[in-house]
Design an enzyme around this catalytic site. Structure first.
Site, short mmCIF file in Angstrom:
data_model
loop_
_atom_site.label_atom_id
_atom_site.label_comp_id
_atom_site.label_asym_id
_atom_site.label_seq_id
_atom_site.Cartn_x
_atom_site.Cartn_y
_atom_site.Cartn_z
CE1 TYR A 58 17.97 76.16 56.23
CE2 TYR A 58 16.56 75.47 58.04
CZ TYR A 58 17.21 76.47 57.34
OH TYR A 58 17.09 77.77 57.74
NE ARG A 61 14.65 75.19 49.78
CZ ARG A 61 13.46 74.55 49.92
NH1 ARG A 61 12.92 74.39 51.10
NH2 ARG A 61 12.82 74.04 48.88
CD GLN A 91 24.26 88.62 52.90
OE1 GLN A 91 23.29 88.88 53.60
NE2 GLN A 91 24.54 89.31 51.82
CG ASN A 92 24.26 82.87 48.64
OD1 ASN A 92 23.42 83.61 49.14
ND2 ASN A 92 24.70 83.00 47.42
CG ASP A 94 24.49 78.44 47.15
OD1 ASP A 94 25.71 78.58 46.94
OD2 ASP A 94 23.66 79.31 46.79
CG HIS A 109 24.00 84.08 57.00
ND1 HIS A 109 23.28 84.89 56.16
CD2 HIS A 109 24.45 84.88 58.00
CE1 HIS A 109 23.29 86.14 56.65
NE2 HIS A 109 23.99 86.15 57.75
N GLY A 177 24.16 90.52 44.38
CA GLY A 177 22.98 89.70 44.66
C GLY A 177 22.50 89.70 46.09
CB THR A 178 23.20 90.84 49.22
OG1 THR A 178 22.60 91.13 50.50
CG2 THR A 178 24.34 91.79 48.99
CB SER A 179 17.87 92.73 49.50
OG SER A 179 17.90 91.95 50.68
N1 NAD Z 1 21.28 80.41 47.68
C1 NAD Z 1 21.21 80.49 49.02
O1 NAD Z 1 22.07 79.99 49.75
C2 NAD Z 1 20.06 81.26 49.64
C3 NAD Z 1 18.83 81.41 48.99
C4 NAD Z 1 17.82 82.13 49.64
C5 NAD Z 1 18.06 82.70 50.88
N2 NAD Z 1 19.28 82.54 51.47
C6 NAD Z 1 19.54 83.18 52.79
O2 NAD Z 1 18.69 84.27 52.88
C7 NAD Z 1 19.33 85.51 53.20
C8 NAD Z 1 18.82 86.48 52.13
O3 NAD Z 1 19.50 87.71 52.05
P1 NAD Z 1 20.17 88.14 50.68
O4 NAD Z 1 20.43 89.60 50.78
O5 NAD Z 1 21.27 87.21 50.37
O6 NAD Z 1 19.05 87.87 49.58
P2 NAD Z 1 17.69 88.61 49.31
O7 NAD Z 1 16.74 87.56 48.83
O8 NAD Z 1 17.28 89.48 50.42
O9 NAD Z 1 18.02 89.56 48.08
C9 NAD Z 1 18.35 89.02 46.82
C10 NAD Z 1 18.93 90.11 45.98
O10 NAD Z 1 19.34 89.49 44.77
C11 NAD Z 1 18.94 90.31 43.69
N3 NAD Z 1 18.85 89.46 42.50
C12 NAD Z 1 17.79 88.82 41.98
N4 NAD Z 1 18.13 88.18 40.86
C13 NAD Z 1 19.45 88.44 40.65
C14 NAD Z 1 20.38 88.06 39.65
N5 NAD Z 1 20.03 87.29 38.61
N6 NAD Z 1 21.64 88.51 39.76
C15 NAD Z 1 22.03 89.30 40.81
N7 NAD Z 1 21.20 89.69 41.78
C16 NAD Z 1 19.91 89.25 41.70
C17 NAD Z 1 17.65 90.95 44.12
O11 NAD Z 1 17.42 92.15 43.39
C18 NAD Z 1 17.94 91.21 45.61
O12 NAD Z 1 18.54 92.48 45.80
C19 NAD Z 1 20.79 85.24 53.16
O13 NAD Z 1 21.32 85.58 54.38
C20 NAD Z 1 20.93 83.72 52.92
O14 NAD Z 1 21.52 83.07 54.02
C21 NAD Z 1 20.27 81.84 50.88
#
Ligand code: NAD
Length: 233
Positions: A58, A61, A91-92, A94, A109, A177-179
């Site tokens: 972390y 990160r 959910q981020n 950051d 989160h 931006g979430t799967s």
């Molecule tokens: N930035 C961060 O804080 C960060 C980074 C990685 C993981 N995480 C953690 O991991 C978990 C991951 O789940 P999630 O559903 O947020 O992410 P995920 O990685 O499961 O899914 C990412 C989604 O973003 C899409 N994507 C890719 N590029 C994109 C773009 N340029 N614009 C818009 N969408 C785009 C993908 O198609 C996908 O559907 C979260 O709960 C989070 O806490 C956080």
């Protein structure tokens, strides 16, 4: 005459919104997080087994997040506050929404810029981390080692109920931006009112499973959000 009430817009964001700032998502890297298996770095078991590894992970990160900038999607959403009642559920971990200027943010989160006690029953006290490094000697007032303020897999999501209430009161819900693979967060979209306008912005939106009243916008976050805002405002 009464002033007309501002429309309420709720933005539900995931890792994809920060991809264009240079932060990797999960799904785009085969379910690994920066080359690590989730169970080795993002579970309470991982912390128990090797708190130094988890802290180092972390720290890296956090360092990376501090080096990147919010992108046009974060900025366009922040600007929306001038004309709409905006609430962000992210959910981020950051802080790019905050750094873009948004003010009403629920971190489902957690927030990597903060720490909390690893001791029992002290989860609601958060301590800002000065710089990017949390160390073994950083302790809470009761002497327990500090851990990152993030919700790990298998842990409760304390902000879930508040987030569900926010979503249920939205006139417009934008998911970006979430799967929708991480639970229980993904289930939040089901709290939206049947009357709300609903959108999902994602380059892979076509492949994502959402209720039929969602309009899918198959674009990256910046372009997708900017185009959508033009339609909505
Ligand atoms: N930035 C961060 O804080 C960060 C980074 C990685 C993981 N995480 C953690 O991991 C978990 C991951 O789940 P999630 O559903 O947020 O992410 P995920 O990685 O499961 O899914 C990412 C989604 O973003 C899409 N994507 C890719 N590029 C994109 C773009 N340029 N614009 C818009 N969408 C785009 C993908 O198609 C996908 O559907 C979260 O709960 C989070 O806490 C956080």
């Amino acid at each position: 005459m009464k002033p007309s009430k501002k429309k309420k817009i709720v933005l539900f964001s995931g890792a994809g919104i920060s991809a264009e700032s240079g932060i990797q998502t999960f799904r785009d890297s085969n379910g690994l997080w920066e080359q690590h298996k989730l169970e080795d770095v993002a579970t309470p078991e991982a912390w128990k087994k090797d708190p130094d590894l988890v802290t180092r992970f972390y720290n890296e990160r956090r360092k990376q997040i501090m080096e990147v900038m919010p992108n046009s999607a974060h900025e366009a959403i922040s600007k929306l506050e001038e004309s709409l009642d905006v609430s962000i559920i992210t959910q981020n971990i950051d802080d790019l929404h905050e750094r873009a200027g948004s003010t009403n943010i629920i971190h489902l989160h957690g927030n990597i810029r903060y720490s909390k006690s690893s001791g029992p029953d002290q989860e609601s006290q958060y301590y800002p981390i000065d710089g990017w490094q949390l160390t073994e000697s950083d302790k809470c007032p009761r002497g327990y080692r500090l851990r990152p303020h993030v919700v790990w897999f298998g842990e409760d999501v304390p902000a879930y109920e508040t987030a569900a209430i926010e979503i249920s009161s939205a006139d417009i819900l934008i998911v970006v931006g979430t799967s929708l693979q991480v639970h229980p967060a993904a289930g939040l979209i089901n709290f939206a009112s049947t009357n709300a306008q609903k959108f999902i912005v994602d380059p892979n939106a076509d492949q994502l499973v959402v209720p039929p009243d969602f309009q899918k916008i198959n674009k990256g976050a910046s372009q997708g959000i900017i185009d959508l805002i033009k339609i909505l405002t």
